[in-house]
Design a protein around this motif. Sequence first.
Motif, PDB file in Angstrom:
ATOM      1  N   TRP A  13       0.827  -1.208   0.000  1.00 38.33           N
ATOM      2  CA  TRP A  13       0.000   0.000   0.000  1.00 38.33           C
ATOM      3  C   TRP A  13       0.859   1.255   0.000  1.00 38.33           C
ATOM      4  N   SER A  14       0.470   2.208  -0.799  1.00 42.71           N
ATOM      5  CA  SER A  14       1.171   3.480  -0.863  1.00 42.71           C
ATOM      6  C   SER A  14       0.192   4.528  -1.359  1.00 42.71           C
ATOM      7  N   ASP A  15       0.670   5.753  -1.516  1.00 39.08           N
ATOM      8  CA  ASP A  15      -0.183   6.809  -2.056  1.00 39.08           C
ATOM      9  C   ASP A  15      -0.208   6.726  -3.573  1.00 39.08           C
ATOM     10  N   PHE A  16      -1.390   7.002  -4.133  1.00 42.06           N
ATOM     11  CA  PHE A  16      -1.519   7.117  -5.583  1.00 42.06           C
ATOM     12  C   PHE A  16      -1.295   8.573  -5.986  1.00 42.06           C
ATOM     13  N   PHE A  17      -0.935   8.765  -7.249  1.00 43.38           N
ATOM     14  CA  PHE A  17      -0.742  10.110  -7.794  1.00 43.38           C
ATOM     15  C   PHE A  17      -1.723  10.309  -8.943  1.00 43.38           C
ATOM     16  N   LEU A  18      -2.595  11.290  -8.802  1.00 47.36           N
ATOM     17  CA  LEU A  18      -3.609  11.555  -9.805  1.00 47.36           C
ATOM     18  C   LEU A  18      -3.062  12.496 -10.881  1.00 47.36           C
ATOM     19  N   THR A 169      -8.142  -4.666  -3.903  1.00 47.68           N
ATOM     20  CA  THR A 169      -7.325  -5.781  -3.419  1.00 47.68           C
ATOM     21  C   THR A 169      -6.354  -6.302  -4.471  1.00 47.68           C
ATOM     22  N   PHE A 170      -6.424  -5.785  -5.693  1.00 47.59           N
ATOM     23  CA  PHE A 170      -5.436  -6.168  -6.704  1.00 47.59           C
ATOM     24  C   PHE A 170      -4.066  -5.588  -6.322  1.00 47.59           C
ATOM     25  N   PRO A 171      -2.989  -6.346  -6.553  1.00 46.48           N
ATOM     26  CA  PRO A 171      -1.653  -5.774  -6.319  1.00 46.48           C
ATOM     27  C   PRO A 171      -1.299  -4.782  -7.417  1.00 46.48           C
ATOM     28  N   PHE A 172      -0.728  -3.652  -7.011  1.00 50.15           N
ATOM     29  CA  PHE A 172      -0.350  -2.617  -7.968  1.00 50.15           C
ATOM     30  C   PHE A 172       1.170  -2.541  -8.079  1.00 50.15           C
ATOM     31  N   CYS A 173       1.640  -2.214  -9.283  1.00 47.21           N
ATOM     32  CA  CYS A 173       3.081  -2.180  -9.540  1.00 47.21           C
ATOM     33  C   CYS A 173       3.710  -0.879  -9.050  1.00 47.21           C
ATOM     34  N   ARG A 174       4.991  -0.669  -9.355  1.00 47.63           N
ATOM     35  CA  ARG A 174       5.715   0.506  -8.862  1.00 47.63           C
ATOM     36  C   ARG A 174       5.126   1.812  -9.381  1.00 47.63           C
ATOM     37  N   SER A 175       4.523   1.766 -10.566  1.00 51.42           N
ATOM     38  CA  SER A 175       3.894   2.976 -11.094  1.00 51.42           C
ATOM     39  C   SER A 175       2.555   3.182 -10.398  1.00 51.42           C
ATOM     40  N   TRP A 176       2.462   4.234  -9.597  1.00 45.74           N
ATOM     41  CA  TRP A 176       1.241   4.530  -8.849  1.00 45.74           C
ATOM     42  C   TRP A 176       0.529   5.747  -9.435  1.00 45.74           C
ATOM     43  N   ILE A 178      -2.156   7.395 -11.515  1.00 51.90           N
ATOM     44  CA  ILE A 178      -3.471   7.149 -12.096  1.00 51.90           C
ATOM     45  C   ILE A 178      -3.719   8.239 -13.140  1.00 51.90           C
ATOM     46  N   TYR A 179      -3.838   7.849 -14.391  1.00 50.43           N
ATOM     47  CA  TYR A 179      -4.048   8.834 -15.447  1.00 50.43           C
ATOM     48  C   TYR A 179      -5.537   9.212 -15.506  1.00 50.43           C
ATOM     49  N   ALA A 187      -9.183   3.043 -14.743  1.00 49.15           N
ATOM     50  CA  ALA A 187      -7.870   3.687 -14.625  1.00 49.15           C
ATOM     51  C   ALA A 187      -6.975   2.931 -13.646  1.00 49.15           C
ATOM     52  N   LEU A 188      -7.550   2.434 -12.547  1.00 46.54           N
ATOM     53  CA  LEU A 188      -6.760   1.683 -11.571  1.00 46.54           C
ATOM     54  C   LEU A 188      -6.364   0.308 -12.095  1.00 46.54           C
ATOM     55  N   MET A 189      -7.224  -0.299 -12.895  1.00 46.36           N
ATOM     56  CA  MET A 189      -6.929  -1.625 -13.421  1.00 46.36           C
ATOM     57  C   MET A 189      -5.658  -1.636 -14.280  1.00 46.36           C
ATOM     58  N   LYS A 190      -5.356  -0.496 -14.893  1.00 47.50           N
ATOM     59  CA  LYS A 190      -4.161  -0.407 -15.736  1.00 47.50           C
ATOM     60  C   LYS A 190      -2.871  -0.450 -14.916  1.00 47.50           C
ATOM     61  N   LEU A 191      -2.966  -0.239 -13.597  1.00 47.87           N
ATOM     62  CA  LEU A 191      -1.787  -0.244 -12.745  1.00 47.87           C
ATOM     63  C   LEU A 191      -1.516  -1.607 -12.110  1.00 47.87           C
ATOM     64  N   SER A 192      -2.405  -2.559 -12.320  1.00 46.02           N
ATOM     65  CA  SER A 192      -2.268  -3.848 -11.649  1.00 46.02           C
ATOM     66  C   SER A 192      -1.119  -4.669 -12.220  1.00 46.02           C
ATOM     67  N   CYS A 193      -0.452  -5.417 -11.322  1.00 43.88           N
ATOM     68  CA  CYS A 193       0.633  -6.305 -11.749  1.00 43.88           C
ATOM     69  C   CYS A 193       0.105  -7.595 -12.370  1.00 43.88           C
ATOM     70  N   LEU A 194      -1.151  -7.934 -12.047  1.00 46.32           N
ATOM     71  CA  LEU A 194      -1.715  -9.203 -12.490  1.00 46.32           C
ATOM     72  C   LEU A 194      -2.587  -9.008 -13.725  1.00 46.32           C
ATOM     73  N   ASP A 195      -2.919 -10.121 -14.361  1.00 42.82           N
ATOM     74  CA  ASP A 195      -3.821 -10.110 -15.503  1.00 42.82           C
ATOM     75  C   ASP A 195      -5.240  -9.873 -14.984  1.00 42.82           C
ATOM     76  N   THR A 196      -5.858  -8.792 -15.419  1.00 42.92           N
ATOM     77  CA  THR A 196      -7.185  -8.412 -14.916  1.00 42.92           C
ATOM     78  C   THR A 196      -8.292  -8.704 -15.919  1.00 42.92           C
ATOM     79  N   SER A 197      -7.994  -9.490 -16.945  1.00 33.30           N
ATOM     80  CA  SER A 197      -8.979  -9.722 -18.008  1.00 33.30           C
ATOM     81  C   SER A 197     -10.237 -10.402 -17.471  1.00 33.30           C
ATOM     82  N   LEU A 198     -10.080 -11.378 -16.550  1.00 32.99           N
ATOM     83  CA  LEU A 198     -11.244 -12.065 -15.993  1.00 32.99           C
ATOM     84  C   LEU A 198     -12.094 -11.092 -15.177  1.00 32.99           C
TER      85      LEU A 198
END
Length: 320
Positions: A13-18, A169-176, A178-179, A187-198
Amino acid sequence: MDNTTWVANYTGWSDFFLVGVFSQPKHPAFLCVTIFVVFLMALSGNTILILLIHSDAHLHTPMYFFISQLSLMDMMHISVTVPKMLMDQVMGVNKISAPECGMQMFLYLTLGGSEFFLLAAMAYDRYVAICRPLYYPILMNHRVCLLLVSGCWFLGSVDGFMLTPATMTFPFCRSWEIYHYFCEVPALMKLSCLDTSLYETLMYLCCVLMLLIPVTVISSSYSFILLTIYKMSSAEGWKKAFTTCSSHMTVVILFYGAAVYTYMLPSSYHTPEKDMVVSVFYTILTPVLNPLIYSLRNKDVTGALKKMLNVASLFQETRK
């Protein structure tokens, strides 16, 4: 993605940047002032509409009760995103913590979902008023109206409770970064480390249901309404029914069109810039347009406003 890469990219967990609407324009200060003015217009317009409906006895009908609820939702909807965006621009900070992001997401999902169903309830109300006028006092009594509005709020909160925890609850990568200018699910789904297609497929099916049920009610209601209007022999009755229904259909098209683009079109149709423009449309412009649509085209509302202004001017004269 293997476990080693996942552990390397996952930072907890960390801060996101909008990275919002102010990152691109050449004159961000002018855009900030414009959005602030629109925000004040939305708050004042919806507040006045709510006060008029609750203070004027002629507006104590199911239709205006639903309109007052729509105004309340619009006020809350624009307040969830715009104040944070403006404060970040003024203070020079664009951070948002994970709990704040989750809360913002839950509120806008709940309010958006509630508005979907409220617009369907308003269409049903118009159907009963125009197609079943003799049964209107029974089918749309105060208890029924309260149940319909409570159901709209409940179904909207279900949408928020389902999508918010799953997204956060999805894990997010180093890029925080949010465009976007608020924590929107795609917008948050694009930051996930995992495959979010399902998850995106499940979210799509959820949104289809959230839209399909209200759209079915709205389209069925207006199909019967159009048939009834076509059979009307009274030109005055035809004009009044058409004016009322066209106002509602304008709001439906504005709100549902933006929702369909955001949550139902494939990701290949999306870019961060397009997503922000569409989001500005339904989170900022729609709340300021709704009171104008329902007031300027409605003689009852304009009459109540004139009466309120006359009372206010009379009160000022007596004080002098």
